[in-house]
Design an enzyme around this catalytic site. Sequence first.
Site, PDB file in Angstrom:
ATOM      1  N   ASP A  81      -9.172  14.695 -24.352  1.00 39.65           N
ATOM      2  CA  ASP A  81      -9.253  16.094 -24.078  1.00 39.65           C
ATOM      3  C   ASP A  81      -8.320  16.563 -23.210  1.00 39.65           C
ATOM      4  O   ASP A  81      -7.608  15.799 -22.365  1.00 39.65           O
ATOM      5  CB  ASP A  81     -10.528  16.441 -23.679  1.00 39.65           C
ATOM      6  CG  ASP A  81     -11.134  17.639 -23.493  1.00 39.65           C
ATOM      7  OD1 ASP A  81     -10.759  18.717 -24.114  1.00 39.65           O
ATOM      8  OD2 ASP A  81     -12.202  17.953 -22.768  1.00 39.65           O
ATOM      9  N   GLY A  82      -7.992  17.908 -23.528  1.00 35.98           N
ATOM     10  CA  GLY A  82      -7.018  18.518 -22.580  1.00 35.98           C
ATOM     11  C   GLY A  82      -5.805  18.921 -22.892  1.00 35.98           C
ATOM     12  O   GLY A  82      -4.714  19.245 -22.614  1.00 35.98           O
TER      13      GLY A  82
ATOM     14  N   TRP B 154      -2.867  21.338 -21.495  1.00 36.71           N
ATOM     15  CA  TRP B 154      -1.557  20.779 -21.422  1.00 36.71           C
ATOM     16  C   TRP B 154      -0.520  21.946 -21.700  1.00 36.71           C
ATOM     17  O   TRP B 154       0.569  22.190 -21.030  1.00 36.71           O
ATOM     18  CB  TRP B 154      -1.262  19.383 -22.140  1.00 36.71           C
ATOM     19  CG  TRP B 154       0.067  18.806 -21.690  1.00 36.71           C
ATOM     20  CD1 TRP B 154       0.451  18.031 -21.199  1.00 36.71           C
ATOM     21  CD2 TRP B 154       1.164  19.083 -22.719  1.00 36.71           C
ATOM     22  NE1 TRP B 154       1.539  17.456 -21.328  1.00 36.71           N
ATOM     23  CE2 TRP B 154       2.316  18.189 -22.359  1.00 36.71           C
ATOM     24  CE3 TRP B 154       1.253  19.842 -23.862  1.00 36.71           C
ATOM     25  CZ2 TRP B 154       3.329  18.121 -22.965  1.00 36.71           C
ATOM     26  CZ3 TRP B 154       2.603  19.864 -24.659  1.00 36.71           C
ATOM     27  CH2 TRP B 154       3.350  18.838 -24.143  1.00 36.71           C
TER      28      TRP B 154
ATOM     29  N   HIS C  58      -1.517  19.674 -29.276  1.00 42.49           N
ATOM     30  CA  HIS C  58      -1.970  18.684 -30.156  1.00 42.49           C
ATOM     31  C   HIS C  58      -0.897  17.874 -30.516  1.00 42.49           C
ATOM     32  O   HIS C  58      -1.263  16.644 -30.627  1.00 42.49           O
ATOM     33  CB  HIS C  58      -2.714  19.378 -31.415  1.00 42.49           C
ATOM     34  CG  HIS C  58      -3.974  20.151 -30.883  1.00 42.49           C
ATOM     35  ND1 HIS C  58      -4.959  19.519 -30.214  1.00 42.49           N
ATOM     36  CD2 HIS C  58      -4.104  21.699 -31.326  1.00 42.49           C
ATOM     37  CE1 HIS C  58      -5.813  20.804 -29.731  1.00 42.49           C
ATOM     38  NE2 HIS C  58      -5.373  21.689 -30.513  1.00 42.49           N
TER      39      HIS C  58
ATOM     40  N   SER D 100     -14.344  17.088 -33.630  1.00 40.39           N
ATOM     41  CA  SER D 100     -15.686  17.087 -33.744  1.00 40.39           C
ATOM     42  C   SER D 100     -16.216  18.054 -34.533  1.00 40.39           C
ATOM     43  O   SER D 100     -15.313  18.989 -35.170  1.00 40.39           O
ATOM     44  CB  SER D 100     -16.194  17.478 -32.355  1.00 40.39           C
ATOM     45  OG  SER D 100     -16.054  18.782 -32.126  1.00 40.39           O
TER      46      SER D 100
ATOM     47  N   LEU E   7      -6.373  -4.884 -34.064  1.00 39.33           N
ATOM     48  CA  LEU E   7      -7.482  -3.824 -33.652  1.00 39.33           C
ATOM     49  C   LEU E   7      -7.914  -2.900 -34.811  1.00 39.33           C
ATOM     50  O   LEU E   7      -7.191  -2.573 -35.710  1.00 39.33           O
ATOM     51  CB  LEU E   7      -6.267  -2.908 -32.801  1.00 39.33           C
ATOM     52  CG  LEU E   7      -6.877  -1.669 -32.477  1.00 39.33           C
ATOM     53  CD1 LEU E   7      -7.897  -2.003 -31.228  1.00 39.33           C
ATOM     54  CD2 LEU E   7      -5.699  -0.691 -31.873  1.00 39.33           C
TER      55      LEU E   7
ATOM     56  N   ARG F 297     -13.023   9.662 -20.690  1.00 39.91           N
ATOM     57  CA  ARG F 297     -12.597  11.126 -21.272  1.00 39.91           C
ATOM     58  C   ARG F 297     -11.398  11.497 -20.286  1.00 39.91           C
ATOM     59  O   ARG F 297     -11.691  11.261 -19.178  1.00 39.91           O
ATOM     60  CB  ARG F 297     -13.893  11.895 -20.916  1.00 39.91           C
ATOM     61  CG  ARG F 297     -13.703  13.118 -21.191  1.00 39.91           C
ATOM     62  CD  ARG F 297     -14.873  14.222 -21.646  1.00 39.91           C
ATOM     63  NE  ARG F 297     -14.570  15.492 -22.109  1.00 39.91           N
ATOM     64  CZ  ARG F 297     -15.263  16.133 -22.891  1.00 39.91           C
ATOM     65  NH1 ARG F 297     -16.533  16.006 -23.332  1.00 39.91           N
ATOM     66  NH2 ARG F 297     -14.781  17.301 -23.660  1.00 39.91           N
TER      67      ARG F 297
ATOM     68  N   GLU G 288     -20.179   2.139 -19.972  1.00 41.22           N
ATOM     69  CA  GLU G 288     -19.370   2.462 -18.595  1.00 41.22           C
ATOM     70  C   GLU G 288     -18.558   3.605 -18.946  1.00 41.22           C
ATOM     71  O   GLU G 288     -17.893   3.914 -19.923  1.00 41.22           O
ATOM     72  CB  GLU G 288     -18.788   1.581 -18.263  1.00 41.22           C
ATOM     73  CG  GLU G 288     -19.429   0.230 -17.910  1.00 41.22           C
ATOM     74  CD  GLU G 288     -20.321   0.523 -16.420  1.00 41.22           C
ATOM     75  OE1 GLU G 288     -20.211   1.034 -15.633  1.00 41.22           O
ATOM     76  OE2 GLU G 288     -21.541  -0.140 -16.533  1.00 41.22           O
TER      77      GLU G 288
HETATM   78  C1  IPE Z   1     -14.359  16.985 -27.708  1.00 41.04           C
HETATM   79  O1  IPE Z   1     -13.764  17.581 -26.934  1.00 41.04           O
HETATM   80  C2  IPE Z   1     -13.875  16.573 -29.042  1.00 41.04           C
HETATM   81  C3  IPE Z   1     -12.983  15.999 -29.109  1.00 41.04           C
HETATM   82  C4  IPE Z   1     -12.046  15.484 -28.459  1.00 41.04           C
HETATM   83  C5  IPE Z   1     -12.163  15.787 -30.572  1.00 41.04           C
HETATM   84  P1  IPE Z   1     -13.842  19.186 -26.755  1.00 41.04           P
HETATM   85  O2  IPE Z   1     -12.748  20.059 -26.078  1.00 41.04           O
HETATM   86  O3  IPE Z   1     -13.840  20.134 -28.179  1.00 41.04           O
HETATM   87  O4  IPE Z   1     -15.039  19.414 -26.064  1.00 41.04           O
HETATM   88  P2  IPE Z   1     -15.975  20.737 -25.468  1.00 41.04           P
HETATM   89  O5  IPE Z   1     -16.442  21.595 -26.403  1.00 41.04           O
HETATM   90  O6  IPE Z   1     -14.962  21.090 -24.322  1.00 41.04           O
HETATM   91  O7  IPE Z   1     -17.106  20.241 -24.754  1.00 41.04           O
HETATM   92  C1  IPE Z   2      -8.705  18.151 -27.264  1.00 40.61           C
HETATM   93  O1  IPE Z   2      -7.791  18.867 -26.579  1.00 40.61           O
HETATM   94  C2  IPE Z   2      -8.239  17.854 -28.812  1.00 40.61           C
HETATM   95  C3  IPE Z   2      -9.270  18.291 -29.704  1.00 40.61           C
HETATM   96  C4  IPE Z   2     -10.623  18.716 -29.355  1.00 40.61           C
HETATM   97  C5  IPE Z   2      -9.224  18.323 -31.124  1.00 40.61           C
HETATM   98  P1  IPE Z   2      -8.475  20.267 -26.347  1.00 40.61           P
HETATM   99  O2  IPE Z   2      -7.642  21.093 -27.679  1.00 40.61           O
HETATM  100  O3  IPE Z   2      -9.873  20.511 -26.506  1.00 40.61           O
HETATM  101  O4  IPE Z   2      -7.815  20.793 -24.975  1.00 40.61           O
HETATM  102  P2  IPE Z   2      -8.490  21.797 -24.156  1.00 40.61           P
HETATM  103  O5  IPE Z   2      -9.727  21.352 -23.639  1.00 40.61           O
HETATM  104  O6  IPE Z   2      -8.348  22.978 -24.671  1.00 40.61           O
HETATM  105  O7  IPE Z   2      -7.328  21.689 -22.752  1.00 40.61           O
HETATM  106 MG    MG Z   3     -11.294  20.498 -24.973  1.00 42.27          MG
END
Ligand code: IPE
Ligand code: IPE
Ligand code: MG
Length: 248
Positions: A28-29, A33, A45, A73, A139, A196, A215
Amino acid sequence: MSKDGIAEFKEKILKKGNLPTHIAIIMDGNGRWAKRRGLPRTAGHKAGVKAVKRVVKAAGDLGISVLTLFTFSQENWRRPKNEVSAIMKLLYETTKREINELDKNNVKLITTGRIEEFSPRRREILQEARERTKNNTGLILNLALNYGGRTEILDAVKKIAGDVKNKRLDPEELSEEIFSHYLYTKGLPDPDLLIRTSGEMRISNFLLWQTSYTELYITDVLWPNFSAKDFYEAIWDYQNRERRFGRV
Ligand code: IPE
Ligand code: IPE
Ligand code: MG
C-alpha cells in the site's frame, strides 16, 4: 544501509532460524508516494513494481516458501477507469517481461482470486506464466488478483453446498481443514507474517480465513520505497516474537 550491512543483516536472519514459511504483503502507498512527488498515481504503481522485484528477490534468497502479494483487490475496481487500466497494463507487461527471470530463479508463479473475470487475453498471459513455472521448486510467488476475502469464503460455501447436495460431502464431517480445501488458497500454508506498508491499520478484505493467527507487521514506509532492508526488518521482528496460539 551499505551493501555489507545488508548482507550482514541477511546472515543474522538466516542464523536466527525460525523464518516465516509464508509471508503475505498488502502493498500500500503507491498513490501517496506519487502525490508527494507531484506525479500521477500511476507513476506510483510503476515505482511499486520495482519494490516487488526487490522483495521477490530477497524472499527467494532467504529461502521463504510462499510470498503472497495483494496486487489487485475486488474493491479496487471502484477506482477511476484510467487507474484500473494502468494497473492492469503494468501487471501484464511486467509478467511478460519478468517471466524468464522468474523462471530462471526457480520461482513458481500462481494466482489467487477470480482471474476468470479478466479478459481472455489477459488471463492467457497469467496462465502461460503459471504453466511455464509450474515445476519450479523455489519460492512460490502468489499474486492475489481480483481477490476479496469474503467472496472467497462465499465461493467456498457455495462449493460445499453443492458437494453436500451431491452427497460428496457429509456436513457432519466438515472441519477447518476440509473447509480450507475449498478456498482459493487450497494447498498453501496460512501466512505466518502479514506486512502492510504505508501505515494503514486494516486488513482490507485480505485473506480473512487464513490470517486468523498471522503475526501482523505494519510499517509507515510507502510501498515504492520498501527495500530489502525493510523486508528483513519485518522478518527480524517476526523472528523475535512469541507465537502462543492461545497457550501460555
Ligand atoms: C489494498 O489496498 C489492496 C491492495 C494492496 C491491492 P487499498 O489501498 O485498496 O486498501 P484500502 O481501500 O485503503 O483499505
Ligand atoms: C497500493 O497503493 C496499490 C493498489 C492498491 C493497487 P495505493 O494505490 O492504494 O496507494 P495509496 O493508498 O493511494 O497511497
Ligand atoms: Mg491504498
